[in-house]
Motif scaffolding. Structure first.
Motif, PDB file in Angstrom:
ATOM      1  N   ARG A 174      18.715   4.926  13.093  1.00 42.93           N
ATOM      2  CA  ARG A 174      19.178   4.330  14.454  1.00 42.93           C
ATOM      3  C   ARG A 174      18.860   5.753  15.526  1.00 42.93           C
ATOM      4  N   ARG A 175      18.690   6.782  14.961  1.00 43.16           N
ATOM      5  CA  ARG A 175      18.499   7.927  15.776  1.00 43.16           C
ATOM      6  C   ARG A 175      17.051   7.831  16.404  1.00 43.16           C
ATOM      7  N   TYR A 176      16.013   7.237  15.919  1.00 45.86           N
ATOM      8  CA  TYR A 176      14.717   7.173  16.445  1.00 45.86           C
ATOM      9  C   TYR A 176      14.695   5.825  16.939  1.00 45.86           C
ATOM     10  N   GLU A 191       9.234   6.399  18.776  1.00 51.08           N
ATOM     11  CA  GLU A 191       9.430   7.779  18.283  1.00 51.08           C
ATOM     12  C   GLU A 191       9.239   7.628  16.770  1.00 51.08           C
ATOM     13  N   LEU A 192       9.857   6.428  15.941  1.00 56.54           N
ATOM     14  CA  LEU A 192       9.600   6.475  14.403  1.00 56.54           C
ATOM     15  C   LEU A 192       7.993   6.213  14.061  1.00 56.54           C
ATOM     16  N   ALA A 193       7.264   5.414  14.927  1.00 61.38           N
ATOM     17  CA  ALA A 193       5.979   5.168  14.784  1.00 61.38           C
ATOM     18  C   ALA A 193       5.019   6.541  14.876  1.00 61.38           C
ATOM     19  N   PRO A 241      18.022   6.523   2.760  1.00 61.32           N
ATOM     20  CA  PRO A 241      17.410   5.063   2.703  1.00 61.32           C
ATOM     21  C   PRO A 241      16.594   4.847   3.854  1.00 61.32           C
ATOM     22  N   LEU A 242      16.087   3.686   3.845  1.00 63.74           N
ATOM     23  CA  LEU A 242      15.030   3.362   5.067  1.00 63.74           C
ATOM     24  C   LEU A 242      15.677   1.889   5.611  1.00 63.74           C
ATOM     25  N   ASP A 243      16.360   2.197   6.546  1.00 67.35           N
ATOM     26  CA  ASP A 243      16.952   0.790   7.026  1.00 67.35           C
ATOM     27  C   ASP A 243      17.470   0.894   8.695  1.00 67.35           C
ATOM     28  N   LEU A 276       0.729  -1.118   0.119  1.00 64.58           N
ATOM     29  CA  LEU A 276       0.056  -0.058  -0.259  1.00 64.58           C
ATOM     30  C   LEU A 276       0.597   1.382  -0.048  1.00 64.58           C
ATOM     31  N   GLY A 277       1.908   1.275   0.924  1.00 62.38           N
ATOM     32  CA  GLY A 277       2.530   2.406   1.088  1.00 62.38           C
ATOM     33  C   GLY A 277       3.679   3.103  -0.206  1.00 62.38           C
ATOM     34  N   HIS A 278       3.861   1.961  -0.888  1.00 61.49           N
ATOM     35  CA  HIS A 278       4.779   1.873  -2.121  1.00 61.49           C
ATOM     36  C   HIS A 278       6.084   3.022  -1.645  1.00 61.49           C
ATOM     37  N   CYS A 279       6.495   2.853  -0.595  1.00 60.79           N
ATOM     38  CA  CYS A 279       7.627   3.715  -0.146  1.00 60.79           C
ATOM     39  C   CYS A 279       8.939   3.655  -1.120  1.00 60.79           C
ATOM     40  N   ALA A 280       9.135   2.593  -1.576  1.00 61.42           N
ATOM     41  CA  ALA A 280      10.455   2.183  -2.371  1.00 61.42           C
ATOM     42  C   ALA A 280      10.084   3.149  -3.596  1.00 61.42           C
ATOM     43  N   MET A 281       8.815   3.606  -4.145  1.00 54.97           N
ATOM     44  CA  MET A 281       8.862   4.557  -5.128  1.00 54.97           C
ATOM     45  C   MET A 281       9.738   5.783  -5.174  1.00 54.97           C
ATOM     46  N   CYS A 282       9.825   6.191  -3.964  1.00 55.14           N
ATOM     47  CA  CYS A 282      10.725   7.470  -3.723  1.00 55.14           C
ATOM     48  C   CYS A 282      12.183   6.840  -3.060  1.00 55.14           C
ATOM     49  N   HIS A 283      12.074   5.920  -2.067  1.00 53.84           N
ATOM     50  CA  HIS A 283      13.078   5.455  -1.408  1.00 53.84           C
ATOM     51  C   HIS A 283      13.807   4.382  -1.954  1.00 53.84           C
ATOM     52  N   ALA A 319       3.841  -1.048  13.567  1.00 59.65           N
ATOM     53  CA  ALA A 319       4.173  -2.365  12.769  1.00 59.65           C
ATOM     54  C   ALA A 319       5.049  -1.863  11.471  1.00 59.65           C
ATOM     55  N   MET A 320       4.936  -0.683  10.976  1.00 60.78           N
ATOM     56  CA  MET A 320       5.648  -0.254   9.873  1.00 60.78           C
ATOM     57  C   MET A 320       7.159   0.272  10.620  1.00 60.78           C
ATOM     58  N   ALA A 321       7.030   0.818  11.781  1.00 62.38           N
ATOM     59  CA  ALA A 321       8.405   1.158  12.456  1.00 62.38           C
ATOM     60  C   ALA A 321       9.313  -0.055  12.626  1.00 62.38           C
ATOM     61  N   PRO A 354       8.428  16.307  -0.387  1.00 63.15           N
ATOM     62  CA  PRO A 354       7.400  15.012  -1.001  1.00 63.15           C
ATOM     63  C   PRO A 354       6.953  14.326   0.459  1.00 63.15           C
ATOM     64  N   MET A 355       7.785  14.104   1.276  1.00 57.36           N
ATOM     65  CA  MET A 355       7.502  13.519   2.555  1.00 57.36           C
ATOM     66  C   MET A 355       6.375  14.018   3.394  1.00 57.36           C
ATOM     67  N   ALA A 356       6.294  15.456   3.390  1.00 57.44           N
ATOM     68  CA  ALA A 356       5.347  16.173   3.951  1.00 57.44           C
ATOM     69  C   ALA A 356       4.072  15.739   3.527  1.00 57.44           C
ATOM     70  N   GLU A 357       4.052  15.718   2.075  1.00 50.95           N
ATOM     71  CA  GLU A 357       2.677  15.412   1.374  1.00 50.95           C
ATOM     72  C   GLU A 357       2.270  13.955   1.665  1.00 50.95           C
ATOM     73  N   VAL A 358       3.213  13.106   1.819  1.00 52.78           N
ATOM     74  CA  VAL A 358       2.995  11.543   2.178  1.00 52.78           C
ATOM     75  C   VAL A 358       2.412  11.576   3.424  1.00 52.78           C
ATOM     76  N   VAL A 359       2.767  12.205   4.485  1.00 54.15           N
ATOM     77  CA  VAL A 359       2.260  12.347   5.918  1.00 54.15           C
ATOM     78  C   VAL A 359       0.906  12.830   5.793  1.00 54.15           C
TER      79      VAL A 359
HETATM   80  C1  HEC Z   1       6.729  11.029  -2.813  1.00 48.41           C
HETATM   81  C2  HEC Z   1       8.107  10.628  -2.408  1.00 48.41           C
HETATM   82  C3  HEC Z   1       8.180   9.697  -0.974  1.00 48.41           C
HETATM   83  C4  HEC Z   1       7.218   8.601  -0.665  1.00 48.41           C
HETATM   84  C5  HEC Z   1       6.123   8.140  -1.377  1.00 48.41           C
HETATM   85  C6  HEC Z   1       7.671   8.376   0.756  1.00 48.41           C
HETATM   86  N1  HEC Z   1       8.941   9.280   1.105  1.00 48.41           N
HETATM   87 FE1  HEC Z   1       9.526   9.064   3.076  1.00 48.41          FE
HETATM   88  N2  HEC Z   1      10.605  10.570   2.541  1.00 48.41           N
HETATM   89  C7  HEC Z   1      10.717  11.421   1.325  1.00 48.41           C
HETATM   90  C8  HEC Z   1      11.795  12.468   1.212  1.00 48.41           C
HETATM   91  C9  HEC Z   1      11.968  13.382   0.099  1.00 48.41           C
HETATM   92  C10 HEC Z   1      12.474  12.299   2.593  1.00 48.41           C
HETATM   93  C11 HEC Z   1      13.547  13.370   2.986  1.00 48.41           C
HETATM   94  C12 HEC Z   1      12.827  14.538   3.695  1.00 48.41           C
HETATM   95  C13 HEC Z   1      12.304  14.398   4.902  1.00 48.41           C
HETATM   96  O1  HEC Z   1      13.225  13.982   5.984  1.00 48.41           O
HETATM   97  O2  HEC Z   1      11.336  14.542   5.502  1.00 48.41           O
HETATM   98  C14 HEC Z   1      11.942  11.376   3.383  1.00 48.41           C
HETATM   99  C15 HEC Z   1      12.198  11.093   4.715  1.00 48.41           C
HETATM  100  C16 HEC Z   1      11.621   9.848   5.126  1.00 48.41           C
HETATM  101  C17 HEC Z   1      11.785   9.361   6.505  1.00 48.41           C
HETATM  102  C18 HEC Z   1      13.000  10.118   7.533  1.00 48.41           C
HETATM  103  C19 HEC Z   1      14.232   9.346   7.550  1.00 48.41           C
HETATM  104  C20 HEC Z   1      15.205  10.041   8.559  1.00 48.41           C
HETATM  105  O3  HEC Z   1      16.381   9.542   8.524  1.00 48.41           O
HETATM  106  O4  HEC Z   1      14.662  11.051   9.375  1.00 48.41           O
HETATM  107  C21 HEC Z   1      11.185   8.394   6.903  1.00 48.41           C
HETATM  108  C22 HEC Z   1      11.221   7.395   8.169  1.00 48.41           C
HETATM  109  C23 HEC Z   1      10.379   8.146   5.750  1.00 48.41           C
HETATM  110  N3  HEC Z   1      10.679   9.118   4.730  1.00 48.41           N
HETATM  111  C24 HEC Z   1       9.590   7.121   5.804  1.00 48.41           C
HETATM  112  C25 HEC Z   1       8.742   6.926   4.681  1.00 48.41           C
HETATM  113  C26 HEC Z   1       7.685   5.703   4.646  1.00 48.41           C
HETATM  114  C27 HEC Z   1       7.507   4.756   5.496  1.00 48.41           C
HETATM  115  C28 HEC Z   1       6.980   5.624   3.405  1.00 48.41           C
HETATM  116  C29 HEC Z   1       5.947   4.941   2.792  1.00 48.41           C
HETATM  117  C30 HEC Z   1       4.805   4.788   3.698  1.00 48.41           C
HETATM  118  C31 HEC Z   1       7.554   6.968   2.816  1.00 48.41           C
HETATM  119  N4  HEC Z   1       8.500   7.493   3.413  1.00 48.41           N
HETATM  120  C32 HEC Z   1       7.244   7.276   1.366  1.00 48.41           C
HETATM  121  C33 HEC Z   1       9.901  11.076   0.181  1.00 48.41           C
HETATM  122  C34 HEC Z   1       8.964   9.991   0.030  1.00 48.41           C
END
Ligand code: HEC
Ligand code: HEC
Ligand code: HEC
Length: 429
Positions: free
Chosen positions: A250-252, A256-258, A243-245, A207-214, A293-295, A274-279
């Motif tokens: 590790r800072r969270y 905190e990550l959840a 990267p998400l790993d 669902l979250g397709h996080c890898a589309m951006c990450h 669960a995601m965290a 773009p991450m602001a838009e995702v949130v």
């Molecule tokens: C449209 C692109 C996009 C999508 C989709 C996206 N991200 Fe991100 N994400 C970013 C960008 C750009 C940043 C860096 C800016 C920031 O930290 O807010 C980021 C930052 C983050 C961070 C912060 C990492 C850190 O070291 O602080 C986390 C955690 C994260 N994303 C999780 C997710 C998860 C989980 C999903 C899937 C549900 C997701 N992201 C989907 C673009 C995206």
């Protein structure tokens, strides 16, 4: 002469056959190219329960459907948002049940097939639509999603024509791309994982397709398995996704990550770009259990090997360390603190994404244009970062960006005024 030609010709036969066989396998694996349609009458009727519609709404939020399928200020789910790609601009479609321009008259089979295979009654779809990820969704989740979409108010909205270069403008050409770059997702992992981790993986990968951006991309926009959640510059958006790993996060703590996923803020950083838009469009709606669960899952992803980034400036002596420190003192310290550990007005810069990233795009864009985190239940009155594009010139922005990246990101950073100007011109969505 003719005899030699004859020998060569025969030698080529096995090669040709092998090429045909490989091509055939690739063609079948990617699923052919015929448009797919099952008339609604010919399928089992979907009788939606209110419970199913409610779950469908949650799934639509986590799938970020409305964010992609709505223009700014437009009617939700009616499509038309533009996506810039290397080969032109693609527009999303109308998902409301309008009979002419939306999903009116679609059967649930057609919807499932489209979501999983990227092939609808309109033919093969462009991979901006994250069907390779949605392929992981379970039948009951897809049915709930369909039930939700079908009860939206039917709203007609004629499709915005795409502006694509040939051959990308010709849908059947996508078959060639799919033969080379598309691997239908298979639910993998799971062995040895707790039910919570598996739920997290389902949400992150499906669902979250996080890898589309990450994910780290190769040429032609493909997402190889090796680049899974490895981070990189997001094509068409000009932002860097980390990267998400386990190493990056590790800072969270897990809690905190959840909380960061739902609220968009944490003691270690605030979402932007773009991450602001995702949130805002998606993650703020997560239930506490799903966020946890995601965290848990994200913190179990093994660390990636850092990839050198071509956007990183070449090593060399830093020209203006003194002016960088001085500019920081004058313009930034008030919010980010002298030691970079942040204040109640600004997040820490120590180990922040923008300063540790191999790619300077986020740091430069934040300083140029500023940002405002999304308003969420956990962060009802967000503080914003002011833009400096009017106050500082490119050389000053380079100096202060170098200063924060070298001091708190532990990176070599040698941006020049020219690098800032180049990032200045990058596409904004
Ligand atoms: C449209 C692109 C996009 C999508 C989709 C996206 N991200 Fe991100 N994400 C970013 C960008 C750009 C940043 C860096 C800016 C920031 O930290 O807010 C980021 C930052 C983050 C961070 C912060 C990492 C850190 O070291 O602080 C986390 C955690 C994260 N994303 C999780 C997710 C998860 C989980 C999903 C899937 C549900 C997701 N992201 C989907 C673009 C995206
Ligand atoms: C990253 C942006 C993005 C997200 C997220 C996204 N879509 Fe789409 N979707 C698109 C684009 C762009 C197209 C048009 C593709 C094309 O024309 O080839 C599309 C096409 C579709 C189609 C095919 C419509 C047709 O008439 O052929 C369906 C169905 C669809 N999306 C449903 C969804 C649902 C449901 C979700 C949420 C679970 C979703 N999409 C999330 C961008 C997105
Ligand atoms: C009025 C307070 C304020 C001032 C002044 C300010 N910032 Fe910020 N800064 C913020 C806030 C708030 C955020 C988070 C914004 C968001 O998430 O949308 C932020 C975010 C950032 C980030 C992104 C950090 C990350 O997590 O990746 C960087 C880099 C940054 N600021 C650098 C600077 C620099 C350099 C200056 C001085 C030229 C500066 N800031 C001045 C408030 C401020």
């Amino acid at each position: 002469m003719s005899r030699r030609f004859g020998v060569a010709w025969f030698a080529l036969v096995p090669l040709l056959l092998a090429a045909l066989a490989v091509g055939g396998v690739l063609f079948l694996r990617q699923g052919g190219f015929a448009p797919y349609r099952v008339p609604a009458g010919a399928t089992h009727p979907l009788t939606a329960t209110p419970e199913q519609v409610g779950r469908g709404e949650y799934i639509a939020r986590l799938g970020i459907c409305a964010t992609c399928h709505t223009t700014r200020g437009g009617v939700p789910f009616t499509g038309g948002r533009a996506f810039a790609t290397g080969y032109g601009t693609i527009h999303s479609t109308n998902l409301t049940p309008d009979a002419q321009t939306g999903l009116g008259g679609w059967s649930v089979e057609e919807f499932r097939h489209t979501m999983r295979n990227g092939v609808s009654r309109h033919g093969v779809l462009y991979p901006v639509f994250p069907y390779a990820h949605f392929a992981l969704l379970r039948d009951d989740d897809l049915d709930a999603l369909f039930a939700y979409l079908q009860q939206l108010p039917a709203t007609a909205r004629a499709p915005t024509p795409n502006r694509l270069e040939f051959p990308a403008s010709w849908r059947p050409a996508l078959v060639a791309w799919r033969m080379l770059h598309y691997q239908p997702a298979t639910p993998d992992g799971g062995a040895g994982e707790s039910p919570q981790q598996r739920r997290g993986r389902y949400l992150v990968d499906g669902l979250g397709h996080c890898a589309m951006c990450h994910g780290a991309r190769r040429s032609m926009g493909s997402l190889p398995a090796a680049g899974y959640l490895a981070g990189g510059r997001i094509p068409g958006l000009g932002w860097y996704a980390p990267p998400l790993d386990a190493q990056q996060l590790r800072r969270y703590s897990t809690a905190e990550l959840a909380d960061y996923l739902r609220s968009g803020t944490s003691p270690h950083g605030t979402v932007y770009g773009p991450m602001a838009e995702v949130v805002y469009g998606s993650l703020r709606h997560l239930t506490p259990d799903d966020a946890l669960a995601m965290a848990v899952f994200l913190k179990s992803v093994p660390a990636h090997v850092a990839v050198p980034n071509s956007a990183e400036p070449a090593a060399g002596p830093n020209r203006d360390a003194d002016s960088g420190a001085d500019l920081y003192k004058r313009h930034c310290e008030d919010c980010h603190a002298r030691d970079g550990r942040g204040t109640d007005k600004g997040p820490p810069l120590v180990d922040a994404v923008a300063v540790t990233a191999p790619d300077p795009a986020n740091a430069v864009r934040m300083i140029l244009y500023g940002a405002m985190p999304p308003t969420t239940a956990g962060n009802p009155r967000p503080h914003s970062m002011p833009p400096f594009v009017q106050q500082l010139d490119s050389a000053e922005i380079a100096a202060v960006a170098n200063h924060i990246r070298m001091t708190w990101g532990d990176r070599h950073s040698n941006l020049s005024a020219g690098d800032i100007d180049a990032l200045h011109g990058i596409d904004v969505d």
